[in-house]
Scaffold this motif. Structure first.
Motif, mmCIF file in Angstrom:
data_model
loop_
_atom_site.group_PDB
_atom_site.id
_atom_site.type_symbol
_atom_site.label_atom_id
_atom_site.label_comp_id
_atom_site.label_asym_id
_atom_site.label_seq_id
_atom_site.Cartn_x
_atom_site.Cartn_y
_atom_site.Cartn_z
ATOM 1 N N VAL A 164 -59.174 -16.135 61.159
ATOM 2 C CA VAL A 164 -58.182 -16.676 60.164
ATOM 3 C C VAL A 164 -56.977 -17.703 61.044
ATOM 4 N N GLU A 165 -56.503 -18.365 60.086
ATOM 5 C CA GLU A 165 -55.367 -19.145 60.601
ATOM 6 C C GLU A 165 -54.082 -18.273 60.398
ATOM 7 N N VAL A 166 -53.218 -18.015 61.489
ATOM 8 C CA VAL A 166 -51.994 -17.326 61.357
ATOM 9 C C VAL A 166 -50.789 -18.116 61.612
ATOM 10 N N ALA A 167 -49.850 -18.039 60.508
ATOM 11 C CA ALA A 167 -48.347 -18.655 60.963
ATOM 12 C C ALA A 167 -47.458 -17.911 60.638
ATOM 13 N N TRP A 168 -46.363 -17.779 61.943
ATOM 14 C CA TRP A 168 -45.125 -17.007 61.773
ATOM 15 C C TRP A 168 -44.209 -17.892 61.124
ATOM 16 N N ASN A 169 -43.515 -17.593 60.276
ATOM 17 C CA ASN A 169 -42.534 -18.463 59.565
ATOM 18 C C ASN A 169 -40.679 -18.022 59.626
ATOM 19 N N MET A 170 -40.085 -18.948 59.749
ATOM 20 C CA MET A 170 -38.772 -18.653 59.658
ATOM 21 C C MET A 170 -37.854 -19.783 58.949
ATOM 22 N N HIS A 171 -36.982 -19.596 57.990
ATOM 23 C CA HIS A 171 -36.255 -20.560 57.458
ATOM 24 C C HIS A 171 -35.041 -20.446 58.173
ATOM 25 N N THR A 172 -34.399 -21.740 58.396
ATOM 26 C CA THR A 172 -33.054 -22.006 58.738
ATOM 27 C C THR A 172 -32.138 -22.834 58.352
ATOM 28 N N LEU A 173 -30.861 -22.860 58.234
ATOM 29 C CA LEU A 173 -29.897 -24.068 58.039
ATOM 30 C C LEU A 173 -29.661 -24.725 59.387
ATOM 31 N N ALA A 174 -30.042 -24.103 60.573
ATOM 32 C CA ALA A 174 -29.811 -24.861 61.783
ATOM 33 C C ALA A 174 -30.698 -26.125 62.038
ATOM 34 N N SER A 175 -29.833 -27.185 62.848
ATOM 35 C CA SER A 175 -30.711 -28.079 63.343
ATOM 36 C C SER A 175 -31.604 -27.386 64.561
ATOM 37 N N VAL A 176 -32.967 -28.048 64.657
ATOM 38 C CA VAL A 176 -33.756 -27.524 65.541
ATOM 39 C C VAL A 176 -34.563 -28.221 66.603
#
Length: 343
Positions: free
Chosen positions: A261-273
């Motif tokens: 399977v395709e696995v994705a770890w996700n995190m949302h942020t207001l920071a610049s990256v």
């Protein structure tokens, strides 16, 4: 929490003042402890772990004064004295409790697992806006107002929220509480700080219990069994979130799929990256957080700005960090370290 407890207390207080008794209703099991959830879910920035259809502002909860007096809990009054200093409600005056003990004065544990909702809170210190705070959930996707967010988390450190929950969308958009609910980004699994497999939603009927919890001076951790959320695709999905030495965060995901399977770890942020190989540097107002992928060694780290179509409310200034194995996998361990970099 605020909606339910406020109306409970309205009833109990009315019975007491009108009839001189609440007929034992306030003695219901667990009710004396409910104020602790309000205290623990509120981080050092006075922002909550706003999972499901919640906002992230700390609730103005006049009932905390009533609960403090009824159950002899000065720490409840400490919370509401702070909230009332920002904005005073008439019920703050009616139920005011002059006593006040902070969580540190009460010697409250830094960490707590709320068993019935399978939500855990970890922190490095009380009453310090620069403290590390983690809200992490298992839970039940069938619960009222739930999102498909089992395994999601928020993270505060150094006076900023780094991992954010996007909260609710407009209740009035078509099918928000109906058949279209799981088509909206804020409610979908991909819109949360958790794992997606093949980009699909979690099972809307799944539950995820907390299966391990530790709270020691040098290690606080909790593990959620997310397997049921991905039942058609995976035999096992286990997420463990740890606060190590009260200085940095480790997130470990162990995934055993039924087929590649395709696995994705996700995190949302207001920071610049800024992504550099297996690392990402997050920056906000002079503060910095380092995200490091420890496993897998060949993971791909990406970042992009989130944009969604109407009639959903626009999402402004949010970036999504995604960590992926380079190809489909049947078995993988993802280990991410998040470290606030003090000046």
């Amino acid at each position: 929490w605020n909606y339910a407890t406020s109306y409970n207390v309205y009833l109990l207080a009315a019975l007491e003042t009108a009839l001189g008794t609440d007929f034992g209703l306030s003695d219901m099991p667990g009710f004396s402890e409910t104020g602790y959830f309000c205290i623990y879910m509120t981080g050092p920035l006075w922002r909550t772990f706003n999972y499901a259809d919640s906002g992230d502002g700390a609730p103005h909860a006049s009932q905390m004064f009533w609960l403090a007096r009824r159950f002899d809990k000065p720490v409840y009054a400490w919370y509401q004295r702070h909230m009332a200093s920002r904005h005073t409600h008439p019920l703050d005056l009616l139920w005011f409790d002059s006593r006040s003990k902070s969580p540190s004065e009460e010697d409250l544990s830094l960490d707590r697992w709320f068993h019935n909702v399978n939500v855990v809170f970890l922190r490095s210190r009380w009453e310090d806006e620069r403290a590390i705070f983690i809200g992490f959930k298992g839970g039940d996707n069938k619960a009222n107002h739930s999102h498909l967010d089992l395994g999601s988390f928020v993270l505060d450190a150094d006076g900023h929220r780094w991992a954010v929950d996007l909260g609710a969308d407009d209740y009035n958009i078509p099918g928000y509480f109906g058949r279209q609910r799981w088509s909206y980004y804020r409610l979908r699994t991909e819109g949360h700080n958790t794992i997606t497999l093949n980009g699909e939603n979690q099972d809307p009927h799944a539950e995820a219990p907390i299966v391990d919890f530790k709270s020691t001076p040098d290690l606080a951790s909790a593990a959620a069994d997310l397997s049921a959320a991905y039942g058609d695709l995976a035999e096992k999905v286990l997420r463990t979130v740890s606060l190590v030495e009260r200085r940095y965060v480790l997130i470990r995901d162990v995934i055993k799929a039924r087929e590649p399977v395709e696995v994705a770890w996700n995190m949302h942020t207001l920071a610049s990256v800024k992504v550099e190989g297996s690392k990402a540097m997050l920056s906000q107002n002079g503060a910095t957080l380092l995200l490091e992928v420890i496993e897998p060694k060949d993971a791909i780290v990406e970042s992009h700005e989130v944009s969604i179509p109407p009639p959903q409310r626009p999402i402004k200034g949010i970036r999504k960090i995604t960590v992926r194995p380079p190809s489909r996998v049947e078995s993988v361990e993802i280990l991410i370290r998040l470290t606030p970099l003090d000046k």
